[in-house]
Scaffold this motif. Sequence first.
Motif, short mmCIF file in Angstrom:
data_model
loop_
_atom_site.label_atom_id
_atom_site.label_comp_id
_atom_site.label_asym_id
_atom_site.label_seq_id
_atom_site.Cartn_x
_atom_site.Cartn_y
_atom_site.Cartn_z
N SER A 44 -9.98 -34.39 -18.36
CA SER A 44 -9.06 -35.70 -18.78
C SER A 44 -9.71 -36.29 -19.97
O SER A 44 -8.70 -36.89 -20.71
N GLN A 55 -7.19 -35.93 -22.65
CA GLN A 55 -5.89 -36.74 -22.66
C GLN A 55 -6.00 -37.78 -23.75
O GLN A 55 -5.14 -37.68 -24.66
N GLU A 92 -5.56 -28.68 -17.06
CA GLU A 92 -5.02 -30.14 -17.07
C GLU A 92 -3.79 -30.04 -17.81
O GLU A 92 -3.88 -29.36 -18.88
N ILE A 128 -0.50 -32.52 -19.58
CA ILE A 128 -0.04 -33.92 -19.77
C ILE A 128 1.12 -33.65 -20.66
O ILE A 128 1.29 -32.91 -21.62
N THR A 132 -3.93 -42.28 -13.54
CA THR A 132 -2.41 -42.22 -13.10
C THR A 132 -2.00 -43.16 -12.24
O THR A 132 -2.66 -43.60 -11.30
N VAL A 175 0.86 -41.20 -15.95
CA VAL A 175 -0.14 -41.57 -16.77
C VAL A 175 -0.21 -43.11 -16.66
O VAL A 175 0.75 -43.81 -17.01
N ALA A 196 0.47 -36.34 -15.95
CA ALA A 196 -0.41 -35.64 -16.12
C ALA A 196 -0.88 -34.97 -14.66
O ALA A 196 -0.49 -35.39 -13.52
#
Lengths: 846, 356
Positions: free
Chosen positions: B183, B186, B230, B232, B271, B305, B324
């Motif tokens: 993450s 992200q 992951e 997004i 999230t 998110v 995500a």
Amino acid sequence: MKAPLSWIKEFVDIDLPLAELAHLITMAGMEVEEVKFIGLPMPAPGTLDAKVTGLEWDREKIVAASISEVLPHPNADRLTLCKLFDGEREHLVLTGAPNLFEFKGIGPLAKPLMVAYAKEGAQIYDGHAEGLVLTTLKPAKIRGVDSYSMVCSEKELGISEEHEGIMFLADDVKAGTPLADVLGDAVIEVNLLPSFARCASILGLAREIAAITGKPLKLPKWDEQPPAGKADFCTIEITEPKNNPRFTAGLVRNVKVGPSPEWVQRRLKMYGMRAINNIVDATNYAMIELGEPLHAFDYDKLLKRAAGKPVKIITRAAKAGEKITTLDGIERKLDPFTTLVCDEAGSLSMAGIMGGLETEVTEDTTNVLLEGAVWNMINIRKTAKAHNLNSEASYRMSRGVHPAMAERGQRRCLEFMRAWAGGEVAPGLADAYPLPAIDPAVEVTEKDVKRWLGIEIPALQMAELLARLEFKVEVSGTSVKATCPDHRLDINEGVVGKADLVEEIARVYGYDNIPEMRMADTLPPQIGNPVLVKEERVRDLLVALGLQEAISYRWSTPEREAKRLSPDAEQDNKPYVKIANPLAYEKGFLRHSVLASVLDVAERNARIRERLAFFEIGPIFLAGEDPGGLPDELKRLAVVLGGARSAVGWQAADTGAMDFYDLKGVVNGLLQGLRLNDVKYESGEHPSYHPGKCAHVLVGDKQIGVMGELHPKVKGNYDFPTTFKAPVLAAEFDLDLLIELVPPLYQTVDVPVFPPVIEDLAFIMDEELTAEKAEALIRQTGGKLLADVKLFDIFRGEQIGAGKKSLAYKLTYIAPDRTLEAAEVSTMRNKIIKRMEHEFKAKLRG
Amino acid sequence: MAEENVLQELEDALVNGLEELKSIANEETLLAWRYKYLGKNAVSKHAFQNINKLPTDLRQLVGQTANRVRVELESALAERSESIKESALAASIASEKLDVTLPGRPLTPGRLHPDTQMLRELYRVFGEMGFQVYRSREVETDEYNFQLLNFPVGHPARDMQDTYFVEAGERGDNPIVMRTHTSPGQVRSMREYAATNPENPPAIRLVLPGMCYRYEQTDARHETQFDQIEGIAVGEGITFSNLKATLSDLARRLFGQNVRTRFRASYFPFTEPSAEFDVECFLCGGKGCAVCGGGWLEIGGCGMVNPNVLRNGGYDPERYSGFAFGLGPQRIAMLRYGINDIRYFWENDLRFLEQF
């Protein structure tokens, strides 16, 4: 968090089957991990999506019964015979329960004892066995008396570990009633995520169940105590409100410390706590019910410490080096981030975590001061971690408890103490609340819900869903203003608060009810990942060349990695990036070399395979220029070959050991496949390799890697089996650089239409002349018409003299536009022979 | 030499030749026969060579006869030769029978690590849905790994991810850590995209693969180094129902077109709303088995998110939204191929690797 179903039902009606209830709780975010059945009918296997344990009580064979008289056993002092009525007929039941001795031989009892009775054929747990062992009651003779049934202990019925005596039921139970209807229960164990701190209580779980099933929540009474008045039994001083937003105290006088009612003890045990005495049990019971940890002090000990002065509670940070002995008898040295509850004589308890030994409630206690407070969760978590002290209190306090719950827990617990331990509750509550909680009020609109969830929920429905969780709601048009209820701390202000509310709406609405819709927004810019594409190309090429990919742990040790270097050569002196809290020393350092990883892989596999061919792509980690900053992560490619060239089958094959040139074939295959031009192999040295069998690999003037046969001492550093005599070949490349050098495009040539002329030429030359130089001269001389030069033989021997070698080449001549004439080829050949002789004194071999 | 004799000799040669030919069964004898009847000393050859010595009126007849004899013998030879070849081939075919059950010659193909194979499949499926691959570093700051993802310092959510710290001297509340999840990518990717146009940051659809680290004891189900992928998506108008559709599409691609999915409420600091993503067990068809227990397999976590994370990435949460999700390629491979121990992956034992 464990919750007995019967306890939850005090606050919400449940008419769903347990499997369905467990499913709903799980779907709403509180994963049900286990349901332990205590008597109730168990679901068919596979229908309840959680671990299912426990015992179902047969409705016919396990019933309530009344004992009217306890008779002595004719042949054994430690056994008794109970005259027992099971609702149908009378039995004489043999038991050794010590808690019946007081009734033995005193004649018919004035008031019959209600007990749990298991008939012949009933399945229960063996009370004398270690752990839970199922047994079925069969007729037997014990000391000359027939026995076919049993009066049960809690352990035998799977209620608790208790097997000290038989269990008594309430007096109003009717003999013959199936026990499952009296005590049948199920303990639901849920895994609570940090955002569900409010559910670390029976009421919290009941509230969620009420919300998702649409049933009303029945709040407990928490305004019965104390009587109105001004608290005069103590004063409170909070020195750091941010660490202790609220502290309340109540007093109960003239309690009689003793066991709690049976049902209280049973519930505590089902939850997983021991029953201690009515005062401690009251604090635990109230904590489990409401989620507010409470602590009882012996008020007389506080008075004694105050030495005639009024009792004053002070909460403050621990001083450096300060110590306290906690209830568990351990003396603990405290850090300044720990908050203490003190009086003017010193510390009393570790706030929110564990009480102190000195002022604990004992059997002699008569006056109890009850603490109901809330503490800063970050501080509590830090302290609990530092002391590795995970108590029921710290579990809740480190996740956050709303200050309003301090007062509710306090009031509820005072009433429990009064009811279970007698005594009078002193009027008034001492209450210091310097940092009142602000419960956020957030406005959420239909548009917000549509924007985040993709569905339309009318404002009225949104309000109704939130109200089920006790939000205070006001609807105006398409907007709902929701005020967070004063039992939770997880709702924020502003746009994050909106997201918090949208989540609550979605949860109660049901994630299942939100439809699936594919994305319809604009596609983002298509950037791609060219570096990854090239890296994957490297993998594909190496796989096509017959290598197995490996992926290793990123950690190693300097000692293990040093094995890749000859002990005589310069060692790796670059500092390692170290893990501060490794699981083991072996996992404490981030690697400097992917080659070291792949050599470990080869070493491990050398015992099981005769041919080794591995590669790995991955990062190495080097401390950056700033030693306190992020390390450099550099991508490396390592290749290791060794052992048989081909796998051994039943037919003859080339099973010779791979050598430097096998490795070079792989490396060259890779570099050609990547369309790298201007690749050069220069004889070189490196601490890993045999000094005569090592090459630096260059593209243009940039060195991209080193390859060679492992130095014999390096090979010796690894534990290859003695049968593995073959050399080990290895290479390591700077993959970042390699990928940077890969051209984006390459050009092709036309397939020739005219026939080639092929001829063989062999030259005898000095041993020192490299093959690369010889071939370069031939190519240069042959020019465009010489399409290919291929070395096909090397010969050394007496015939050509010492210090000489003969290299034989196959030359291919092609013209793109015509068939070559014999004369043209012969001119070319002569030119080549002449230049080879002139430049290198190489003679044509006859 | 009498002219009748010549003719008779020719006729005899024809009769004898044809007769002898009948018993010939191999190429060598056939060659001898050919030498005898069609070679340079053969009767028909002689007849031609000596034709000038014959009386003029006979020359034509002898010539014709010699020619006929030669043609007939040649054609008989061709026929015989063909039949000998046929039978020789038939005999050779009959004798050349292989034991087809013997093993083939062992080749040594190269192989990708199973984790790479799994990642590539995921890249492909996600790529077709418009998700591009974005990679970021494995050693991170606390800020990127936690704080910017809405895990405040000292927050209990950190207990969900036991962390390896890297020795880096005193850095206060921002130590260096081994990333506990992918993450941090992200915020890194959002910031990179937002920097290209800070006023109107472009939409994002990325997958973030890579190695992650958790400080926990290993066993057959838990690895202290594991990999994650992951996803997004950020844009104007990305919704939770888009998230559901994307992951259900993914599940159908990975596990079969009829597989059902479910989304359970959950909690991740970065999230909100958050969900666990389960797939109906493709091993037992959802009836419940030793692997899944109650018919569902936990595949990953997901959610919208969190507005704080969008803001930290340079995207205005009042305008943009996003989802995500995180999956474990190893877990998917373990479920699919019945791998019983996650530690096999980085041990690189050929007896494991060669199975893929």
